[in-house]
Scaffold this active site. Sequence first.
Site, short mmCIF file in Angstrom:
data_model
loop_
_atom_site.label_atom_id
_atom_site.label_comp_id
_atom_site.label_asym_id
_atom_site.label_seq_id
_atom_site.Cartn_x
_atom_site.Cartn_y
_atom_site.Cartn_z
CG ASP A 145 -35.58 31.18 0.31
OD1 ASP A 145 -34.56 31.20 -0.40
OD2 ASP A 145 -36.42 30.27 0.26
CG HIS A 218 -34.14 28.87 -3.12
ND1 HIS A 218 -34.76 28.96 -1.90
CD2 HIS A 218 -34.19 27.55 -3.46
CE1 HIS A 218 -35.16 27.76 -1.51
NE2 HIS A 218 -34.82 26.89 -2.45
CB SER A 548 -37.08 24.65 -2.20
OG SER A 548 -36.01 24.59 -1.31
#
Length: 774
Positions: A145, A218, A548
């Site tokens: 990520d 994220h 996600s």
Amino acid sequence: MEKKVSLMNCLIVLLVLGLCQISMASIEKMKKNVQKKTYIVHMAKSEMPASFDDHTHWYDSSLKSVSDSAEMLYTYSNVVHGFSTRLTADEAQSLKNQPGILSVLPEMKYKLHTTRSPQFLGLDKTTNLFPQSNSVSDVIVGVLDTGVWPESKSYDDTGLGPIPSSWNGACESGTNFTSSNCNRKLIGARYFSRGYEATLGSIDISRESKSPRDDDGHGSHTSSTAAGSVVANASLFGYAAGTARGMAAGARLAVYKVCWIGGCFSSDILAGMDKAIDDNVNVLSLSLGGGMSDYYRDSVAIGAFAATEKGILVSCSAGNAGPSPYSLSNVAPWITTVGAGTLDRDFPAYVSLGNGMNYSGVSLYKGESLPSKMLPFVYAGNASNSTSGNLCMNGTLIPEKVRGKIVMCDRGVSPRVQKGAVVKAAGGAGMVLANTAANGEELVADAHLLPATTVGQKSGDSIKNYLFSDPNPMVTILFEGTKVGVEPSPVVAAFSSRGPNLITPEILKPDFIAPGVNIIAGWSGSVGPSGLVDDTRRVGFNIISGTSMSCPHVSGLAALLKAAHPEWSPGAIRSALMTTAYTAYKNGNLLEDIAVGKPSTAFDHGAGHVDPVSALNPGLVYDLDVNDYLGFLCALNYTASQISTLARTNFTCDPTKKYSLTDLNYPSFSVALQSPQMGSGGSGGGGSTVVKFSRTLTNVGSPATYNVSINLQSKSVKASIVPESLSFTQSNEKKSYTVTFTAGPMPSNSFEFGYMKWSDGNHIVGSPIAISWT
Ligand SMILES: *[C@@H]1O[C@H](CO)[C@@H](O)[C@H](O)[C@H]1NC(C)=O
Ligand SMILES: *[C@@H]1O[C@H](CO)[C@@H](O)[C@H](O)[C@H]1NC(C)=O
Ligand SMILES: *[C@@H]1O[C@H](CO)[C@@H](O)[C@H](O)[C@H]1NC(C)=O
Ligand SMILES: *[C@@H]1O[C@H](CO)[C@@H](O)[C@H](O)[C@H]1NC(C)=O
Ligand SMILES: *[C@@H]1O[C@H](CO)[C@@H](O)[C@H](O)[C@H]1NC(C)=O
Ligand SMILES: *[C@@H]1O[C@H](CO)[C@@H](O)[C@H](O)[C@H]1NC(C)=O
Ligand SMILES: *[C@@H]1O[C@H](CO)[C@@H](O)[C@H](O)[C@H]1NC(C)=O
Ligand SMILES: *[C@@H]1O[C@H](CO)[C@@H](O)[C@H](O)[C@H]1NC(C)=O
Ligand SMILES: *[C@@H]1O[C@H](CO)[C@@H](O)[C@H](O)[C@H]1NC(C)=O
């Protein structure tokens, strides 16, 4: 370099000679020939000439034979036999013709599929059903990520024992990150930027850290969702206050930063997966995806094949391109593909109109409140001289028309929180954001920069009717904080990508849904909760939505199942999650699709919503190993070099064997038919088509007899199952059955659904069925 110089010389010569008529097109063509791009070169290791003692020398010599100057970005050893490098189109073409080259694939860019979920999944009541923390603490979850913010409380390692002896990884240092940022929770951190920098130039460390540090948020969110530690009193501005914990709170985390401001490049993704395999992770979580392409061209599918072969479960997001059909990514059958549903938690913020009507919306706004009296209300489309003024894009609102007012904007094109920033910059006092048909009634809450709320399409239309009919429209927004117990829940999120599967219609995807709407988890200290550059707020936890977010839920659940059943293969773990997933609420109504407000189908939710407690004890599993996947590739009629690109072996399909896509031992059934207009021959006579599936069940419970039942909501399709009863007398015993569908003709784009289940009275081993005529 050399070629570039010679092109310049050539142009100068042409100009000096006065040959100025050369067309722009031919200059473009010449430029194209010298422009280098990144390629991933797959080599047939078994064809290495005996004269080489080391495969890297062979790779090097093959590369040097087409380009003196090209350097390797990465040499891969697990996911690919080969390397990545920068080549011109001509060089790539001539490399393709060298002996021992399987394929030379241009790099692709992938993108990210941007504290109540443990209770929602039933994990709080039953923690003692799950293995004791010492076996979970042997499981390592790898997350590819945007990196990690190691100071987040989610990576506190209090109470964790020594790092598992299986661990073989490292904690790499770089910008604002040292090896002391890792601990017994965050046991590894690496970053991969060579592919990114080769294409977009050196990383500007004033904008992003050249290290595993997460400047985006994220990666911290996904990794803490999968395996973050238990954090009491977590909240975003007081919203969703409570204990935050990853799904596998006792497992270890290893992060692989492969995504940067400019995207996630496949040469870097492959390098991250390659290292994660060496490092000995047990689960890989990838909340990212690219365009749809065949498996042998898709780096995530290629890397996942090798990982699966090594016993690593690879969990990926299905994509946020819903509710359009055919919108899935990451559909390879060796990948676990996760769609998104809602939780039973909401953040209500009502729109109260001058006519006394109230409409419910959602918001995570915290800050100065609106005055107690109502304010004038205006539709952005009436306060702009731009044809798309309703979207509140930067620079489109006329300040005189919005100053001091609450502005109604439509969702779409620009980020939701940015629309509020645009209203604020133009002098607006607040915003009502309305969904359009693309999002239906799905309510995604945002940490707005001004008082604002989001309403569904129907409420939005009613509010607009008032706005357009009342000469002096007035409004206020009432913020109500956090509400739990919302029903119905879960519902399929509108954004969650949908089937049918465009690449292999015979494989039903997504596999299932998991929580992915308004999820709270750890965040980066480099960026505000909205992710916008102008957002100067800093938070320890953030609430965001996307597949996600649902993917790492499943990665964490897979880690729990791996701890409980260390001998289970990735296929068995996924089967347990699929066959125990639920498709109806407790009251018997079918799970709803929020995009249409109707029951969802197997193309929306796959096998249903995950139920981890049932998955612990599924009774039977549909197991799969690498030979099954090789047979699947043969059934796809892949060439030998396409198969070798994925499997890295000199495997050849047996020409005497009949391979069928419907025989892959998958826990779901997709009956892909041609509608009669296409001239389907059919083998059933009378215009009907017969499709036969064979499956093998493995007993992972006690001895028992299972009976089958099937529910087909269809008049045009009949099914017969042979045998209808399977008796297992010992554990790990395998029994096979066939199911034959006889389908009548239907017009193109007809879809029907059903459900099959094996039960011994204690377990239900369920499989969704989707039938499509295209
Ligand atoms: C790969 O397999 C094919 C077919 O079995 C065989 O002809 C070929 O010699 C093999 N190549 C190597 C290098 O083993
Ligand atoms: C490194 O961290 C410090 C303190 O957190 C911060 O001020 C600085 O901007 C960071 N540098 C980069 C390149 O992120
Ligand atoms: C959580 O916050 C409450 C109120 O602020 C406080 O009383 C409590 O001690 C906190 N709990 C922990 C574990 O920090
Ligand atoms: C709307 O909400 C306000 C504040 O909660 C309440 O006073 C009012 O009665 C509501 N109106 C309707 C029509 O429900
Ligand atoms: C505002 O915009 C709507 C929709 O575009 C339109 O129907 C309406 O007439 C406009 N109102 C004014 C006062 O311009
Ligand atoms: C539209 O409105 C903006 C803001 O008032 C103004 O700067 C711009 O000149 C206007 N454009 C046109 C084409 O009227
Ligand atoms: C609008 O665009 C300008 C120029 O690109 C930028 O400086 C500004 O931050 C933007 N404002 C908002 C609210 O996005
Ligand atoms: C593979 O080839 C066989 C024989 O030509 C054909 O029947 C089958 O439909 C092909 N399968 C796929 C997935 O294209
Ligand atoms: C399975 O079917 C047999 C024969 O009809 C019946 O005797 C048995 O009770 C069934 N078992 C279950 C678990 O339904």
